[in-house]
Design a protein around this motif. Sequence first.
Motif, PDB file in Angstrom:
ATOM      1  N   ASP A 175     -11.565  14.503   1.859  1.00 32.11           N
ATOM      2  CA  ASP A 175     -13.721  14.639   1.446  1.00 32.11           C
ATOM      3  C   ASP A 175     -13.218  16.496   0.957  1.00 32.11           C
ATOM      4  N   VAL A 176     -13.799  15.795  -0.125  1.00 31.61           N
ATOM      5  CA  VAL A 176     -13.892  17.133  -1.286  1.00 31.61           C
ATOM      6  C   VAL A 176     -14.553  18.118  -1.542  1.00 31.61           C
ATOM      7  N   PRO A 177     -15.172  18.747  -2.262  1.00 27.72           N
ATOM      8  CA  PRO A 177     -16.587  19.158  -2.109  1.00 27.72           C
ATOM      9  C   PRO A 177     -17.216  18.766  -2.637  1.00 27.72           C
ATOM     10  N   GLY A 178     -19.109  19.266  -2.605  1.00 27.20           N
ATOM     11  CA  GLY A 178     -19.458  17.819  -3.018  1.00 27.20           C
ATOM     12  C   GLY A 178     -20.173  16.944  -2.452  1.00 27.20           C
ATOM     13  N   GLY A 179     -19.600  16.191  -0.911  1.00 31.95           N
ATOM     14  CA  GLY A 179     -19.926  15.113  -0.404  1.00 31.95           C
ATOM     15  C   GLY A 179     -18.730  14.244  -1.148  1.00 31.95           C
ATOM     16  N   GLY A 180     -18.059  14.736  -1.844  1.00 34.93           N
ATOM     17  CA  GLY A 180     -17.281  13.026  -2.368  1.00 34.93           C
ATOM     18  C   GLY A 180     -16.063  13.476  -1.252  1.00 34.93           C
ATOM     19  N   THR A 181     -15.199  11.894  -1.767  1.00 29.20           N
ATOM     20  CA  THR A 181     -13.999  11.639  -1.106  1.00 29.20           C
ATOM     21  C   THR A 181     -12.557  10.862  -2.876  1.00 29.20           C
ATOM     22  N   ALA A 182     -11.642  11.484  -2.352  1.00 29.04           N
ATOM     23  CA  ALA A 182     -10.589  11.358  -2.431  1.00 29.04           C
ATOM     24  C   ALA A 182      -9.489  10.246  -2.188  1.00 29.04           C
ATOM     25  N   SER A 183      -8.807   9.740  -2.853  1.00 30.31           N
ATOM     26  CA  SER A 183      -7.952   8.661  -1.951  1.00 30.31           C
ATOM     27  C   SER A 183      -6.280   8.305  -2.918  1.00 30.31           C
ATOM     28  N   TYR A 184      -5.428   8.487  -2.705  1.00 32.85           N
ATOM     29  CA  TYR A 184      -4.221   8.675  -2.737  1.00 32.85           C
ATOM     30  C   TYR A 184      -3.052   7.884  -2.445  1.00 32.85           C
ATOM     31  N   ASP A 185      -2.900   6.594  -2.582  1.00 32.17           N
ATOM     32  CA  ASP A 185      -1.569   5.884  -2.778  1.00 32.17           C
ATOM     33  C   ASP A 185      -0.691   6.939  -2.034  1.00 32.17           C
ATOM     34  N   LEU A 186       0.028   6.680  -0.979  1.00 35.36           N
ATOM     35  CA  LEU A 186       1.859   7.170  -1.319  1.00 35.36           C
ATOM     36  C   LEU A 186       2.661   6.399  -1.515  1.00 35.36           C
ATOM     37  N   GLY A 187       3.205   6.835  -2.005  1.00 35.80           N
ATOM     38  CA  GLY A 187       4.578   6.001  -2.798  1.00 35.80           C
ATOM     39  C   GLY A 187       5.671   5.736  -1.527  1.00 35.80           C
ATOM     40  N   ILE A 188       5.773   4.686  -1.424  1.00 34.72           N
ATOM     41  CA  ILE A 188       7.157   4.147  -0.184  1.00 34.72           C
ATOM     42  C   ILE A 188       7.253   2.647  -0.457  1.00 34.72           C
ATOM     43  N   THR A 223      12.513  -1.943  -3.214  1.00 35.92           N
ATOM     44  CA  THR A 223      11.962  -2.534  -3.433  1.00 35.92           C
ATOM     45  C   THR A 223      10.663  -1.946  -3.979  1.00 35.92           C
ATOM     46  N   GLU A 224       9.617  -1.400  -4.423  1.00 40.61           N
ATOM     47  CA  GLU A 224       8.610  -0.702  -4.538  1.00 40.61           C
ATOM     48  C   GLU A 224       7.250  -1.268  -4.224  1.00 40.61           C
ATOM     49  N   LEU A 225       6.682  -0.608  -2.314  1.00 32.74           N
ATOM     50  CA  LEU A 225       5.974  -1.434  -2.255  1.00 32.74           C
ATOM     51  C   LEU A 225       4.438  -0.930  -3.044  1.00 32.74           C
ATOM     52  N   ASN A 226       3.845  -1.791  -4.337  1.00 24.76           N
ATOM     53  CA  ASN A 226       2.838  -1.249  -4.687  1.00 24.76           C
ATOM     54  C   ASN A 226       1.763  -2.650  -4.893  1.00 24.76           C
ATOM     55  N   GLY A 227       0.462  -2.254  -5.210  1.00 24.91           N
ATOM     56  CA  GLY A 227      -0.455  -3.320  -5.119  1.00 24.91           C
ATOM     57  C   GLY A 227      -0.104  -4.359  -4.195  1.00 24.91           C
ATOM     58  N   PRO A 228      -0.435  -5.695  -3.877  1.00 22.84           N
ATOM     59  CA  PRO A 228      -0.496  -6.129  -2.130  1.00 22.84           C
ATOM     60  C   PRO A 228       0.054  -6.223  -1.405  1.00 22.84           C
ATOM     61  N   LEU A 229       2.219  -5.700  -1.878  1.00 26.18           N
ATOM     62  CA  LEU A 229       3.033  -4.991  -1.047  1.00 26.18           C
ATOM     63  C   LEU A 229       2.364  -4.583  -0.309  1.00 26.18           C
ATOM     64  N   ARG A 230       1.873  -3.271  -0.230  1.00 23.51           N
ATOM     65  CA  ARG A 230       1.141  -2.442   0.608  1.00 23.51           C
ATOM     66  C   ARG A 230       0.793  -2.856   1.468  1.00 23.51           C
ATOM     67  N   ASN A 231       0.705  -3.957   1.786  1.00 21.86           N
ATOM     68  CA  ASN A 231       0.684  -4.766   2.657  1.00 21.86           C
ATOM     69  C   ASN A 231       1.182  -4.901   3.944  1.00 21.86           C
ATOM     70  N   GLN A 232       1.971  -4.743   3.621  1.00 20.70           N
ATOM     71  CA  GLN A 232       3.229  -5.049   4.328  1.00 20.70           C
ATOM     72  C   GLN A 232       4.134  -3.296   4.784  1.00 20.70           C
ATOM     73  N   ILE A 233       2.971  -2.676   4.621  1.00 17.85           N
ATOM     74  CA  ILE A 233       3.596  -1.038   5.256  1.00 17.85           C
ATOM     75  C   ILE A 233       3.315  -0.595   6.321  1.00 17.85           C
ATOM     76  N   GLY A 234       4.501  -0.037   7.295  1.00 16.21           N
ATOM     77  CA  GLY A 234       3.325   0.006   8.117  1.00 16.21           C
ATOM     78  C   GLY A 234       4.056   1.852   8.500  1.00 16.21           C
ATOM     79  N   ILE A 235       2.548   2.238   8.717  1.00 12.11           N
ATOM     80  CA  ILE A 235       2.545   4.054   8.693  1.00 12.11           C
ATOM     81  C   ILE A 235       1.899   5.243  10.085  1.00 12.11           C
ATOM     82  N   ALA A 236       2.147   5.769  10.595  1.00 11.93           N
ATOM     83  CA  ALA A 236       0.896   6.008  11.458  1.00 11.93           C
ATOM     84  C   ALA A 236       0.878   7.640  10.904  1.00 11.93           C
ATOM     85  N   GLN A 237      -0.261   7.792  11.573  1.00 15.15           N
ATOM     86  CA  GLN A 237      -0.888   9.357  11.057  1.00 15.15           C
ATOM     87  C   GLN A 237      -0.572   9.921  12.699  1.00 15.15           C
TER      88      GLN A 237
END
Length: 282
Positions: A175-188, A223-237
């Motif tokens: 969440d960024v100031p002003g009520g908006g959001t920003a998103s970033y796709d991690l390089g995996i 192999t860079e997991l970009n685009g459709p390949l991002r569905n193969q990513i397994g990650i937890a926060q």
Amino acid sequence: MNRTMITATNTLAQLQKQMDIVSNNVANIDTNGFKRREANFTDLLFQQFNNGPGAPGAGDAGRLTPNGIRQGTGAKLAISKIVMAQGNLKTTDRPLDMALTAEGQVFRVLEQNDNGSAIRYTRDGAFYLTPISQNETMLVTGNGYPVLDENNNPITINAQASNFALSETGRLTVDVPGGGTASYDLGISYVNKPQFLEQKGGNLLGLPENMADLGVEAEEILTELNGPLRNQIGIAQGVLEQSNVDLSKEMTELINLQRSYQFQSRSISMADQMMGLVNGIR
């Protein structure tokens, strides 16, 4: 120096290299995302002495052992292979702690040093924010290396951002100031051939410098997991992956190494005693 001494000396030098690998594994048992290495050996050249009488096969009826004598020159370390097995997960509940839960996947980061910059790879997901200006921060590793997005650009985040959320496909939303959001796709990336990766220090892995000599391309190793390949990513926060080093296994390996080292050292001592006896004959 006789053949026994040469064989034992060659093997001792290679055993020392294996001991260094095991010691490095033990030293990094508490390093987040560390992947252990294991050593594989192969025989050096050997010499064949055919001491049987007459032509091969003649008079060998009922023989149970091979004809001739094979005398080797020791063993050598053939490959130091990285083991990409998953480590245990430790819950931290920290928003910027991330763990890859799929085996063989790595974060892409940018290592910067006196020799320039290069893309490196790591399983350590303990990330932090460092200020780069009054209004911006950068997502970095514990050593200060920038974390890259799917386009291999450093991830910069508004300094006032809050509520960090991570999706199953590796998208970080804030969440960024002003009520908006920003998103970033991690390089995996996914590691296809882990045996080609080299340890670059700082819990980082990298491509070898002599890929042309090895006859392999970067795309074959990773192999860079970009685009459709991002569905193969397994990650937890909110969790961190621990090292996959098993201390009991490494200590057992050290004991075996010690015994092998003692055996080879004893071989040198026995060969020296035999030469002394021969030289003492009048």
